[in-house]
Motif scaffolding. Sequence first.
Motif, mmCIF file in Angstrom:
data_model
loop_
_atom_site.group_PDB
_atom_site.id
_atom_site.type_symbol
_atom_site.label_atom_id
_atom_site.label_comp_id
_atom_site.label_asym_id
_atom_site.label_seq_id
_atom_site.Cartn_x
_atom_site.Cartn_y
_atom_site.Cartn_z
ATOM 1 N N TYR A 182 -0.946 7.299 -13.774
ATOM 2 C CA TYR A 182 -0.550 6.493 -12.630
ATOM 3 C C TYR A 182 0.822 5.823 -12.788
ATOM 4 C CZ TYR A 182 -0.804 2.978 -8.927
ATOM 5 O OH TYR A 182 -0.526 2.189 -7.838
ATOM 6 N N LEU A 232 -10.318 4.768 1.595
ATOM 7 C CA LEU A 232 -9.405 3.835 2.250
ATOM 8 C C LEU A 232 -9.894 3.460 3.649
ATOM 9 C CD1 LEU A 232 -5.923 5.241 1.164
ATOM 10 C CD2 LEU A 232 -7.006 3.120 0.420
ATOM 11 N N GLY A 243 0.815 -1.215 0.000
ATOM 12 C CA GLY A 243 0.000 0.000 0.000
ATOM 13 C C GLY A 243 0.845 1.260 0.000
ATOM 14 N N LEU A 270 -0.465 2.863 -3.258
ATOM 15 C CA LEU A 270 -1.653 3.660 -2.969
ATOM 16 C C LEU A 270 -1.349 5.058 -2.452
ATOM 17 C CD1 LEU A 270 -3.993 0.992 -1.296
ATOM 18 C CD2 LEU A 270 -3.843 1.665 -3.694
ATOM 19 N N LEU A 294 -9.958 10.078 -1.285
ATOM 20 C CA LEU A 294 -9.032 8.955 -1.145
ATOM 21 C C LEU A 294 -8.973 8.478 0.307
ATOM 22 C CD1 LEU A 294 -6.862 7.084 -2.325
ATOM 23 C CD2 LEU A 294 -5.183 8.904 -1.923
#
Length: 411
Positions: free
Chosen positions: A208, A94, A74, A78, A90
């Motif tokens: 990304y 999460l 993560g 992330l 976000l």
Amino acid sequence: MRTITPQQTAPDTHTPPPRLGRGTLLLMSAAAGLSVAGNYFAQPLLDVIGHDLHLSAGTAALVVTVAQTGYGIGLLLLVPLGDLLERRRLAVVLCALTAAFLTVTASAPNGALLLAGTALTGLASVAAQVVMPYAATLAAPEERGRTIGTVMTGLLLGILLARTAAGLLAQLGGWRTVYWVNAALMLLMAVLLRLRLPALRTTAGLRYPALLRSTLALFAQEPMLRRRAALGALSFAGFSVLWTAMAFLLSGPAYGWQESTIGLLGLVGAAGSLAASVAGRLADRGLVHRVTGVCAFLLLGSWGLLAAGGAGGGWSLAALLAGVIVLDLAAQGVHVSNQNLVYGVRPEARNRLNSAYMTSYFVGGAVGSALTSVVWSRGGWNGVCALGAGLAVALAGVWTVERLRRRTLRA
């Protein structure tokens, strides 16, 4: 709620975000602590979980491993999204996912589903590392250190008190209870964060895959990040050395404590969380480099106290507890000082900087734990203390090099 969109190259003062109120700051601190706590609940409950689900000791131990693995993934995949997506959304998503995955763990009928839920919980629990730079961005520049310290205090309390809470709740309603309770609290955090936080978007201007590449590129581009990542890795390695070996010492012949008593030591370690707030306030006064140096040498001194605590008995226990407190205070002082400097490098890339720094920090902790297992089997507590002292010497060396470099630049 209005959306703030700072330009990619603009400093924090270009478009000031809403002032971060104390209530919102405490909410973010609580969310950070509750997010990471789920990764540590299993540690004192492995025997109970293994017996309930008919797992071998090795399989039960994997619960801790997969939680840390999920968290590490993560951090890499992330956390950088905070520089690409709207940060409130976000963080809320999460937190909600963490709640959902905790329910998977709580209701797991077998080891496979338990491990899957644990791994996914670890992955989503990096909400804490999204909240941290979010709070730093919302804070006024002259209050950034205090803000980081406050959120870090909540995160540390979540880590250190998770084991104690797990033991208490497991006694009341079984091992699953702690996961159900945390799931409910994380769902509440998601709702409160959605209601209380302002929307905040930073336009990275990257897709990304390029965002992930740019996270790695920051190590090559930013010397401050490299130095502070090294300091963080060494600090957390020493922290992990202590807490990995502590149970071996206290359950051994020198003390002979039961597991429930050992878990209460987390309350002593929680005193170290106070250093996060103090270090943050000192950073706001321009003393961040000095704080790092003082903490580096406190870390070294703490291992002398810890070594004296290995013999057992009243005086040894006093030395041991003092060493735990000093080490935790110093380790968190280094960590908060690091974050304060790293977040100031490139404000538009704070989540990527945090991802890079925290990944290094996490790797340091994993290496420290792995080395401890080897050293304990060969050198016992004295060997462990020598390992910790060696890491502290290395940390002091990196800080000294940084200090000399700063003097050279000023000359």
